[in-house]
Design an enzyme around this catalytic site. Structure first.
Site, PDB file in Angstrom:
ATOM      1  N   SER A 236       0.836  -1.195   0.000  1.00 23.88           N
ATOM      2  CA  SER A 236       0.000   0.000   0.000  1.00 23.88           C
ATOM      3  C   SER A 236       0.873   1.247   0.000  1.00 23.88           C
ATOM      4  CB  SER A 236      -0.963  -0.048   1.195  1.00 23.88           C
ATOM      5  OG  SER A 236      -2.082   0.780   0.984  1.00 23.88           O
TER       6      SER A 236
ATOM      7  N   ASP B 160      -5.527  -3.962  -2.659  1.00 20.50           N
ATOM      8  CA  ASP B 160      -4.481  -3.643  -1.689  1.00 20.50           C
ATOM      9  C   ASP B 160      -3.836  -4.898  -1.084  1.00 20.50           C
ATOM     10  OD1 ASP B 160      -3.208  -2.802   0.851  1.00 20.50           O
ATOM     11  OD2 ASP B 160      -4.209  -0.898   0.498  1.00 20.50           O
TER      12      ASP B 160
END
Length: 312
Positions: free
Chosen positions: A83, A199
């Site tokens: 991320s 993610d």
């Protein structure tokens, strides 16, 4: 009485507008010292990996960590990020030092990342499409392919179909970071590498195991998932982010046990979308890394002794 379609649409639009309002907060200027060289790397044992975990705006702490690494000559020879960790890691792997990252951060706000849309809030698969994030990476990373980066780099994503961890070590840097940052419900998933990706924090928010698999001898991990303070959400997005952080925190703590050193900046009071607290997050990264220096030096010395390598 069941709400009408118009009522539900209006409610969805209101939520999206709340997200847009979140992006309008300003940022305070920071004082930037003269530039320094990047953290050293010489190819000799041990191979040192820096693992940068996910945590949205808290990821500015990673810049503070890199500052101390540069000042103290701590090597960085592999970067693995999830991320926001993949975003900071890609820029550093591209050759930017911590001071250049700080200069980028000074002018940075949520609008640089989040292209929220009322229509997507109601009918889409995420509040933001992610094109703005992709353009940000294009502007700030000069090498287009991961294989071209001066420092070996891996971004972590999640296959939304299978739930598998996906380690991106080649191909487009922009695509890899965009996938790794595709927070479910916030960013739309991205179709890439024949997979539907979101993610990496869903399965590996602190990907220490990946660093080991990629040959690291010493792994230094940065965990920015601390859960602290009373919840004070201002929108449903704040609620969603805090819930996600709680979910990944326990898994992150388990992954941290595989690292030689874990740096935990004191940023638990910073909300995941508090971009106006980036200087505070950076300072927390500096403080936590300085406190961890004895453990880092011990891990390096121990591994060098075991490998019979000469001191750097």
């Amino acid at each position: 009485m069941r709400p009408s379609v118009n009522d539900r649409s209006a409610r969805g639009c209101a939520m999206a507008l709340a997200c847009l309002a979140l992006a309008c907060r300003g940022t305070a200027p920071v004082s930037l010292p003269a530039a320094r060289p990047q953290a050293p790397r010489d190819g000799l044992p041990p191979k040192v990996a820096l693992v940068l975990g996910g945590g949205a705006a808290r990821g500015f702490a990673h810049v503070g960590v890199l500052r101390v690494f540069e000042e103290e000559g701590i090597p960085v020879e592999l970067i693995v990020g999830t991320s926001v960790g993949s975003l900071v890691g890609a820029m550093y792997a591209d050759g930017k030092d911590s001071h250049q990252l700080e200069r980028i951060a000074v002018a940075l706000d949520r609008d640089d990342f989040f292209d929220f849309s009322a229509g997507r809030a109601v009918f889409g698969t995420g509040l933001a499409k992610g094109e703005r994030l992709a353009r940000f990476v294009e502007r700030h990373v000069s090498r287009r392919r991961i294989e071209e980066l001066p420092i070996p780099f891996a971004a972590i994503a999640t296959d939304l179909d299978t739930g598998e961890r996906v380690v991106l070590t080649e191909g487009s840097v922009v695509e890899a970071v965009r996938a790794s940052c595709a927070i479910p419900g916030i960013f739309e998933p991205i179709r890439a590498r024949g997979r539907l990706l979101v993610d990496g924090g869903v399965v590996a928010n602190l990907p220490v195991a990946v660093a080991r698999e990629l040959g690291a001898d010493v792994v230094i991990a940065v965990d920015v998932t601390a859960v602290a303070g009373r919840a004070a959400p201002e929108s449903f997005v704040d609620v969603l982010f805090r819930a996600i952080n709680i979910l990944v925190h326990e898994d992150t703590a388990e992954a941290a046990r595989l690292a030689d050193v874990v740096i935990i900046p004191a940023i638990g009071e910073i909300a995941l979308l508090e971009f106006d607290e980036k200087d505070r997050a950076r300072a927390a990264g500096i403080a936590a890394t300085r406190a961890a220096l004895p453990a880092i030096r011990e891990a390096l010395a121990r591994t060098r002794a075991g490998a019979g390598a000469a001191p750097r």
